[in-house]
Enzyme design. Structure first.
Site, PDB file in Angstrom:
ATOM      1  N   SER A  16       0.765  -1.210   0.246  1.00  0.00           N
ATOM      2  CA  SER A  16      -0.162   0.634  -0.027  1.00  0.00           C
ATOM      3  C   SER A  16       0.851   1.152  -0.267  1.00  0.00           C
ATOM      4  O   SER A  16       1.979   1.297  -0.023  1.00  0.00           O
ATOM      5  CB  SER A  16      -1.450   0.070   1.168  1.00  0.00           C
ATOM      6  OG  SER A  16      -0.152   0.112   2.473  1.00  0.00           O
ATOM      7  N   ASP A  63       6.551  -9.601   7.733  1.00  0.00           N
ATOM      8  CA  ASP A  63       5.995  -8.699   8.809  1.00  0.00           C
ATOM      9  C   ASP A  63       7.819  -8.183   8.985  1.00  0.00           C
ATOM     10  O   ASP A  63       8.431  -8.771   9.389  1.00  0.00           O
ATOM     11  CB  ASP A  63       5.548  -9.213  10.021  1.00  0.00           C
ATOM     12  CG  ASP A  63       6.096  -7.754  11.463  1.00  0.00           C
ATOM     13  OD1 ASP A  63       6.395  -6.797  11.215  1.00  0.00           O
ATOM     14  OD2 ASP A  63       4.937  -7.977  12.779  1.00  0.00           O
ATOM     15  N   ASN A  90      11.369   0.467   2.745  1.00  0.00           N
ATOM     16  CA  ASN A  90      10.312   1.318   2.983  1.00  0.00           C
ATOM     17  C   ASN A  90       9.042   1.144   4.109  1.00  0.00           C
ATOM     18  O   ASN A  90       8.621   1.539   4.524  1.00  0.00           O
ATOM     19  CB  ASN A  90       9.315   1.275   1.706  1.00  0.00           C
ATOM     20  CG  ASN A  90       8.143   1.662   1.978  1.00  0.00           C
ATOM     21  OD1 ASN A  90       7.467   2.728   1.672  1.00  0.00           O
ATOM     22  ND2 ASN A  90       6.855   0.896   1.924  1.00  0.00           N
ATOM     23  N   TYR A 156       9.475   8.781  16.866  1.00  0.00           N
ATOM     24  CA  TYR A 156       9.371   9.004  15.633  1.00  0.00           C
ATOM     25  C   TYR A 156      10.854   9.706  14.398  1.00  0.00           C
ATOM     26  O   TYR A 156      11.263   8.577  13.587  1.00  0.00           O
ATOM     27  CB  TYR A 156       7.775   9.078  14.472  1.00  0.00           C
ATOM     28  CG  TYR A 156       8.492   8.907  13.007  1.00  0.00           C
ATOM     29  CD1 TYR A 156       8.216   7.323  12.672  1.00  0.00           C
ATOM     30  CD2 TYR A 156       8.175  10.667  12.189  1.00  0.00           C
ATOM     31  CE1 TYR A 156       7.375   7.582  10.793  1.00  0.00           C
ATOM     32  CE2 TYR A 156       8.004   9.846  11.056  1.00  0.00           C
ATOM     33  CZ  TYR A 156       7.450   8.883  10.617  1.00  0.00           C
ATOM     34  OH  TYR A 156       7.444   8.591   8.967  1.00  0.00           O
ATOM     35  N   LYS A 160      13.750   7.801  12.351  1.00  0.00           N
ATOM     36  CA  LYS A 160      14.194   8.230  11.062  1.00  0.00           C
ATOM     37  C   LYS A 160      15.553   8.951  11.227  1.00  0.00           C
ATOM     38  O   LYS A 160      16.022   8.806   9.502  1.00  0.00           O
ATOM     39  CB  LYS A 160      13.382   9.273  10.904  1.00  0.00           C
ATOM     40  CG  LYS A 160      11.724   8.204  10.284  1.00  0.00           C
ATOM     41  CD  LYS A 160      12.040   6.900   9.367  1.00  0.00           C
ATOM     42  CE  LYS A 160      10.519   6.071   8.932  1.00  0.00           C
ATOM     43  NZ  LYS A 160      10.717   5.388   7.992  1.00  0.00           N
TER      44      LYS A 160
END
Length: 254
Positions: A16, A63, A90, A156, A160
């Site tokens: 997705s 997963d 990704n 987060y 990243k």
């Protein structure tokens, strides 16, 4: 254009959003694509879409946080297609919350899902490319919020930021093997993960609290990131490694 003709590309989280757009684009550009994801039915739909368009694709149910499975995903890709030339790591996740209310579980979910999984897939991919002795290209999906201070996304951002630093460090290590490693750092991209946070104004414009002050005046689309990743995976970027490509509509310089 055939920028990936005869290349075998692995896309994690390819069912997705950004991953799906990337997998479809890479196939259009001539690649044989292996995609991973947790939802087998959706994964097979992506494979079917690519196949109907004349491409070749393989879905591997996995997963990304199952670290032990990274090597198996690479092995199955090579068993099916014969080699691995490129990868787009990704897969990832996002959670928000005030600093003083975040707990260890949230830390583990975000760091495991965004940084730890990226590292171990990168490790397995690089090992295969080194065995082939023909170089390769790997792109990691980071975030503009690795560079910007935004309220409510501390863990987060940290996870990243680690992805971006990882790309730089590993690019130096793998350079002698001809393996390039770069990262793409998107702003808010319209995906199922972000859709609930998008507000549509009466004048037709859209707003997301983490997508403010974007000079180009719009949120990003999955295809924006897919196109940037295509460039970094292709031979058009053959002298680029260890770099971060901001796919953010100018947000990081505003």
């Amino acid at each position: 254009m055939g920028l990936l003709n005869d290349k075998v590309v692995l896309v994690t989280g390819g069912t997705s959003g950004i991953g799906r757009a990337a997998a479809v684009l890479f196939a259009e550009e001539g690649a044989k694509v292996a995609i991973t994801g947790r939802r087998a039915e959706v994964g097979e739909q992506v494979v079917d879409e690519i196949s109907k368009a004349g491409g070749e694709a393989l879905f591997i149910r996995a997963d990304a946080t199952d670290i032990a499975g990274a090597g198996d995903v690479v092995r199955r890709t090579v068993e099916h297609f014969g080699r691995l030339d490129a990868a787009f790591n990704n897969a990832g996740t996002a959670m928000v919350g005030p600093l003083t209310e975040l707990d260890e579980k949230t830390w583990d979910v975000l760091v495991d899902g965004n940084l730890k999984s990226t590292f171990f897939y990168l490790q397995a991919e690089a090992a295969q490319m080194k065995r082939q002795k023909e170089g390769g290209s790997i792109v990691l999906n980071g975030s503009v919020f690795a560079e910007l201070g935004i309220e409510g996304i501390s863990i987060y951002s940290a996870s990243k930021g680690g992805v971006t630093a990882l790309a730089r460090a590993v690019a130096v290590e793998l350079g002698p093997d001809g393996i390039r490693v770069n990262s793409v750092n998107p702003t808010v991209i319209r995906t199922p993960l972000t859709e609930s946070g998008i507000t549509r104004n009466e004048d037709g414009t859209e707003y997301h609290p983490h997508g403010e002050k974007i000079p180009l005046g719009r949120l990003g689309e999955p295809e924006d990131v897919a196109n940037a990743t295509l460039f970094l995976l292709s031979d058009l970027s053959s002298y680029i490694t260890g770099q971060t490509l901001m796919v953010d509509g100018g947000q990081s310089v505003n």
